[in-house]
Motif scaffolding. Structure first.
Motif, PDB file in Angstrom:
ATOM      1  N   ILE A  69       0.868  -1.180   0.000  1.00 49.61           N
ATOM      2  CA  ILE A  69       0.000   0.000   0.000  1.00 49.61           C
ATOM      3  C   ILE A  69       0.897   1.220   0.000  1.00 49.61           C
ATOM      4  O   ILE A  69       1.777   1.352   0.856  1.00 49.61           O
ATOM      5  N   ILE A  70       0.701   2.095  -0.966  1.00 47.52           N
ATOM      6  CA  ILE A  70       1.495   3.310  -1.119  1.00 47.52           C
ATOM      7  C   ILE A  70       0.576   4.494  -0.898  1.00 47.52           C
ATOM      8  O   ILE A  70      -0.481   4.595  -1.523  1.00 47.52           O
ATOM      9  N   SER A  71       0.978   5.395   0.019  1.00 48.15           N
ATOM     10  CA  SER A  71       0.160   6.574   0.290  1.00 48.15           C
ATOM     11  C   SER A  71       1.064   7.760   0.604  1.00 48.15           C
ATOM     12  O   SER A  71       2.272   7.610   0.794  1.00 48.15           O
ATOM     13  N   HIS A  72       0.455   8.928   0.655  1.00 50.40           N
ATOM     14  CA  HIS A  72       1.163  10.168   0.975  1.00 50.40           C
ATOM     15  C   HIS A  72       0.462  10.810   2.162  1.00 50.40           C
ATOM     16  O   HIS A  72      -0.747  11.018   2.120  1.00 50.40           O
ATOM     17  N   GLN A  73       1.224  11.076   3.213  1.00 42.77           N
ATOM     18  CA  GLN A  73       0.660  11.693   4.405  1.00 42.77           C
ATOM     19  C   GLN A  73       1.690  12.628   4.999  1.00 42.77           C
ATOM     20  O   GLN A  73       2.876  12.291   5.051  1.00 42.77           O
ATOM     21  N   GLU A  74       1.237  13.770   5.447  1.00 41.97           N
ATOM     22  CA  GLU A  74       2.078  14.717   6.183  1.00 41.97           C
ATOM     23  C   GLU A  74       3.425  14.971   5.509  1.00 41.97           C
ATOM     24  O   GLU A  74       4.474  14.952   6.148  1.00 41.97           O
ATOM     25  N   GLY A  75       3.404  15.175   4.198  1.00 43.96           N
ATOM     26  CA  GLY A  75       4.624  15.521   3.464  1.00 43.96           C
ATOM     27  C   GLY A  75       5.608  14.389   3.289  1.00 43.96           C
ATOM     28  O   GLY A  75       6.783  14.621   2.998  1.00 43.96           O
ATOM     29  N   ALA A  76       5.170  13.144   3.445  1.00 44.00           N
ATOM     30  CA  ALA A  76       6.066  11.996   3.305  1.00 44.00           C
ATOM     31  C   ALA A  76       5.391  10.909   2.459  1.00 44.00           C
ATOM     32  O   ALA A  76       4.176  10.902   2.270  1.00 44.00           O
ATOM     33  N   LEU A  77       6.208   9.998   1.966  1.00 43.70           N
ATOM     34  CA  LEU A  77       5.751   8.833   1.217  1.00 43.70           C
ATOM     35  C   LEU A  77       5.689   7.666   2.201  1.00 43.70           C
ATOM     36  O   LEU A  77       6.659   7.405   2.913  1.00 43.70           O
ATOM     37  N   HIS A  78       4.549   6.974   2.253  1.00 46.54           N
ATOM     38  CA  HIS A  78       4.365   5.843   3.163  1.00 46.54           C
ATOM     39  C   HIS A  78       4.187   4.557   2.364  1.00 46.54           C
ATOM     40  O   HIS A  78       3.424   4.535   1.406  1.00 46.54           O
ATOM     41  N   TRP A  79       4.915   3.526   2.784  1.00 47.80           N
ATOM     42  CA  TRP A  79       4.796   2.201   2.184  1.00 47.80           C
ATOM     43  C   TRP A  79       4.446   1.212   3.285  1.00 47.80           C
ATOM     44  O   TRP A  79       5.047   1.237   4.359  1.00 47.80           O
ATOM     45  N   SER A  80       3.507   0.349   3.019  1.00 48.17           N
ATOM     46  CA  SER A  80       3.192  -0.756   3.916  1.00 48.17           C
ATOM     47  C   SER A  80       3.269  -2.026   3.077  1.00 48.17           C
ATOM     48  O   SER A  80       2.538  -2.165   2.097  1.00 48.17           O
ATOM     49  N   ARG A  81       4.189  -2.925   3.449  1.00 43.03           N
ATOM     50  CA  ARG A  81       4.369  -4.181   2.733  1.00 43.03           C
ATOM     51  C   ARG A  81       3.893  -5.309   3.643  1.00 43.03           C
ATOM     52  O   ARG A  81       4.256  -5.360   4.809  1.00 43.03           O
ATOM     53  N   SER A  91       7.179   1.592   6.202  1.00 45.06           N
ATOM     54  CA  SER A  91       8.323   2.474   5.975  1.00 45.06           C
ATOM     55  C   SER A  91       7.799   3.866   5.686  1.00 45.06           C
ATOM     56  O   SER A  91       6.798   4.029   4.986  1.00 45.06           O
ATOM     57  N   VAL A  92       8.484   4.855   6.223  1.00 44.54           N
ATOM     58  CA  VAL A  92       8.171   6.254   5.951  1.00 44.54           C
ATOM     59  C   VAL A  92       9.388   6.858   5.266  1.00 44.54           C
ATOM     60  O   VAL A  92      10.511   6.739   5.752  1.00 44.54           O
ATOM     61  N   PHE A  93       9.158   7.478   4.115  1.00 43.48           N
ATOM     62  CA  PHE A  93      10.222   8.122   3.348  1.00 43.48           C
ATOM     63  C   PHE A  93      10.003   9.634   3.407  1.00 43.48           C
ATOM     64  O   PHE A  93       9.001  10.129   2.898  1.00 43.48           O
TER      65      PHE A  93
END
Length: 189
Positions: A69-81, A91-93
């Protein structure tokens, strides 16, 4: 064009990504499919399985279902594998600067990676620059070498992640092709 951390970080270079990668990183989404997991032999395989446990990956080689699952929250890229049968790994990028000189900071548990990006043939390849463990910056040479990237092949999201160690070779590798899941629409409105 809608903006988020990825679109803003790449700036005008965002259009160098394959259109399906652009769509995924502009709007987020879910991908799923079966990937292949492989470990090195001997001591390298033992180290690879320990690394897999720490990263939330299965410790048995072979095909395994994966959902991302790829999403964008609070100015960051979020990945959930999520590998079948295991808890999700998040992971938060966080973006810093802009492409091509800028980087992303990935936080996964106590590990924090500084990653640059190369665009190759419309795909995205991560380039490790620095690493910190529990907030202590360590030389990259003390950690396994990582290679990770994603690209579109035949309208599928193909990715590969590989960890190796000088003198040992392959520790672990996983990758394959994932298909996008239909977007979930809010029907409560």
């Amino acid at each position: 064009m809608s903006t988020n951390a990825v679109v803003d970080w790449f700036g005008p270079h965002f259009t160098s990504l394959h259109p399906l990668l652009q769509d995924l990183h502009r709007h987020g989404g879910q991908l799923q499919g079966q990937v292949d997991l492989e470990f090195g032999s001997g001591l390298a395989g033992l180290i690879g399985r320990r690394l897999a446990r720490k990263l939330g990956l299965p410790t048995t080689a072979g095909p395994v279902p994966l959902r991302v699952i790829i999403s964008h929250q609070e100015g960051a890229l979020h990945w959930s594998r999520r590998f079948e049968g295991l808890p999700p790994m998040h992971s938060v990028f966080e973006p810093h600067g802009h492409f091509p000189e800028g980087h992303w900071l990935e936080q996964t548990g106590p590990l924090r990676l500084c990653l640059g990006v190369d665009i190759e043939g419309g795909g995205w390849r991560w380039v490790p620059r620095r690493v910190a463990y529990h907030g202590i910056r360590l030389p990259l040479a003390l950690f396994p070498t990582s290679e990770a990237g994603k690209r579109i092949v035949n309208d599928e999201y193909e990715f590969s992640v590989r960890f190796s160690l000088p003198g040992f070779g392959l520790l672990l590798r996983y990758g394959g092709c994932l298909q996008p899941l239909p977007a979930v629409r809010d029907t409560a409105a």
